[in-house]
Write a protein that holds these residues in place. Structure first.
Motif, short mmCIF file in Angstrom:
data_model
loop_
_atom_site.label_atom_id
_atom_site.label_comp_id
_atom_site.label_asym_id
_atom_site.label_seq_id
_atom_site.Cartn_x
_atom_site.Cartn_y
_atom_site.Cartn_z
N ARG A 115 0.79 -1.09 0.16
CA ARG A 115 0.18 0.17 0.08
C ARG A 115 0.81 1.25 0.04
NH1 ARG A 115 -5.20 -1.39 1.68
NH2 ARG A 115 -5.48 -3.81 0.89
N ARG A 117 0.78 5.72 0.10
CA ARG A 117 -0.06 7.02 0.16
C ARG A 117 0.42 7.92 -0.76
NH1 ARG A 117 -4.93 7.11 2.75
NH2 ARG A 117 -4.62 9.27 3.11
N SER A 122 -4.94 6.27 -0.83
CA SER A 122 -4.35 5.16 -0.59
C SER A 122 -4.49 4.50 -2.06
CB SER A 122 -5.11 4.08 0.38
OG SER A 122 -4.33 3.08 0.66
N ASP A 150 -12.54 2.81 -0.67
CA ASP A 150 -12.61 3.44 0.70
C ASP A 150 -13.96 4.19 0.84
OD1 ASP A 150 -10.24 2.48 1.19
OD2 ASP A 150 -9.11 4.06 0.86
#
Length: 449
Positions: A115, A117, A122, A150
């Motif tokens: 993952r 940022r 994300s 999300d």
């Protein structure tokens, strides 16, 4: 000032009133539904999130495969035109060889499935090694945004956070109403039964007629009230009969005593003494019988002692012969039963006395063991017992009009004692016609060695 010992005790805390069935059922249903919905909501959110992330990962992997084929054919520069919300970099030895429009920042991690940022969002990265046209090797990294996943997960979570409490409250309300309606007949029956007093035992609760558990409860309560009413009637009749039986000898004694006081010159002392002794014996027998019946009703009987019934029967036969009664005891065999020796002896005596009182010429006694059962028979050659009176003859203070009236001091309790004692020993007593005419009383008890 120091507190003195022995002061007033602290007031007792009021006892909490237990929650009603309605409240407990509602709370239980709400708790179960809440747990089930929370677990289901968490599982749904987890499955939805996994599905959305899996879709994003599939998109990244498909893009990775497509770009890897183009890079191997045309070189790393082909990734420069990638501007469709993807992060694309070609990395070799820690430096970026080429990148897409949105990946002009730091070097992306080259671990597949990691993952990252970027710009407050994300991203899910997919990486794989590629061969360059000049013979070198590099790592192609493709990142797909998780923003939509999300956002969808957050919206569903908020929706479930609102829907689950609403569903629990709705289920609790429905349960409260349904249980309340189901228990309404029970509360009505409670009020009806609570209003029934000893003088109104003939009252009954209303049966809903629905055929369910509440209806069966109402029917059961009505049967219980019927048994209580019959028991009260029997008790009242018993008290009235006992009072009448006790009053009769007392009245006789009082009458003779008053006559002796008023006319002492014509009173025969021996006759007065005989009356008092006879009526006193009758009173004693009546009180003893009442106490015995009370003992059997309240405490039952002891069954731990083996009783030789043949000895008891033969002793009673000898006693009757001493009174001038003809007794045939030729059919008395050895037999034993487990029980209270005093009570079983009273049973045999009551039966033989009853037979002697109503026999014309003789009494026949029989005792046999047949397997696990002992059978005692007492026959007389009197007028017998009518077929329609053979159950009633065992009731307390019952004396039949013909042939079984109290002509020799009987109180109407002898056969009632026989019936209750035998039943308390687990046996049975019946009356039928004797082979030689008259009545046959038969007792059956469990045999013992």
């Amino acid at each position: 000032m120091a507190e003195r010992s022995g002061g007033l005790a602290a007031p007792a805390r009021p006892r909490r009133r237990p929650a009603s069935i309605r409240a407990r059922a509602t709370a239980g249903a709400a708790a179960v539904i809440a747990v089930a919905l929370v677990v289901g909501a968490v599982a749904f959110v987890w499955v939805l999130r996994s599905s959305l992330v899996g879709g994003v990962q599939t998109t990244a992997e498909q893009t990775l495969d497509t770009l890897a084929a183009r890079i191997e054919a045309d070189g790393p520069s082909v990734v420069a035109d990638q501007d469709d919300d993807l992060l694309v970099q070609v990395v070799a030895d820690g430096r970026v060889l080429a990148h897409g429009d949105d990946a002009d920042g730091p070097t992306l991690p080259t671990t597949d499935g990691s993952r990252y940022r970027h710009d407050g969002e994300s991203w899910l990265l997919s990486a794989d090694d590629v061969d360059l046209p000049d013979g070198g090797e590099a790592t192609l990294v493709v990142g797909a945004s998780l923003a939509d996943a999300d956002a969808a997960t957050a919206e569903v979570s908020v929706l479930l956070a609102v829907a689950v409490p609403v569903a629990v409250l709705l289920m609790a309300g429905v349960t409260w109403v349904v249980v309340g309606r189901a228990l309404r007949p029970v509360d009505r029956m409670r009020r009806e039964v609570d209003s029934i007093a000893a003088a109104t035992l003939d009252a009954r609760v209303a049966e809903p007629g629905s055929g369910d558990e509440v209806d069966r409860l109402a029917a059961t309560m009505n049967r219980m009230l019927g048994r209580l009413e019959r028991s009260q009637e029997v008790q009242r009749r018993f008290v009235a009969d006992a009072s009448h039986e006790l009053r009769s000898p007392l009245a006789t004694i009082r009458q003779h005593a008053e006559l002796a006081r008023a006319h002492p010159e014509v009173t025969d002392t021996d006759e007065l003494a005989g009356v008092v002794l006879d009526e006193g014996a009758r009173l004693e027998d009546l009180v003893t019988s009442l106490l015995l019946l009370t003992r059997v009703d309240e405490r039952g009987v002891e069954r731990d002692t083996a009783v030789d019934l043949d000895d008891v029967v033969l002793a009673e036969a000898a006693r009757l012969r001493g009174l001038g009664v003809t007794v045939d005891a030729g059919s008395v065999g050895a037999a034993r039963a487990s029980g209270d020796p005093v009570l079983l002896g009273r049973v045999v005596r009551n039966l033989v006395d009853n037979a002697a009182r109503h026999a014309r010429s003789r009494v026949v006694l029989g005792l046999q063991r047949r397997g696990d059962v002992v059978e005692l028979t007492v026959d007389d050659d009197g007028s017998g017992v009518p077929a329609d009176q053979r159950e009633r003859v065992f009731e307390r203070f019952v004396r039949l009009d013909e042939g079984r009236a109290r002509d020799a001091g009987g109180s109407g309790l002898g056969l009632a004692i026989v019936h209750d004692v035998v039943r308390a020993h687990g046996g049975s007593v019946t009356v039928s016609d004797a082979p030689g005419g008259g009545a046959r009383f038969a007792i059956r008890l469990a045999a013992t060695d």
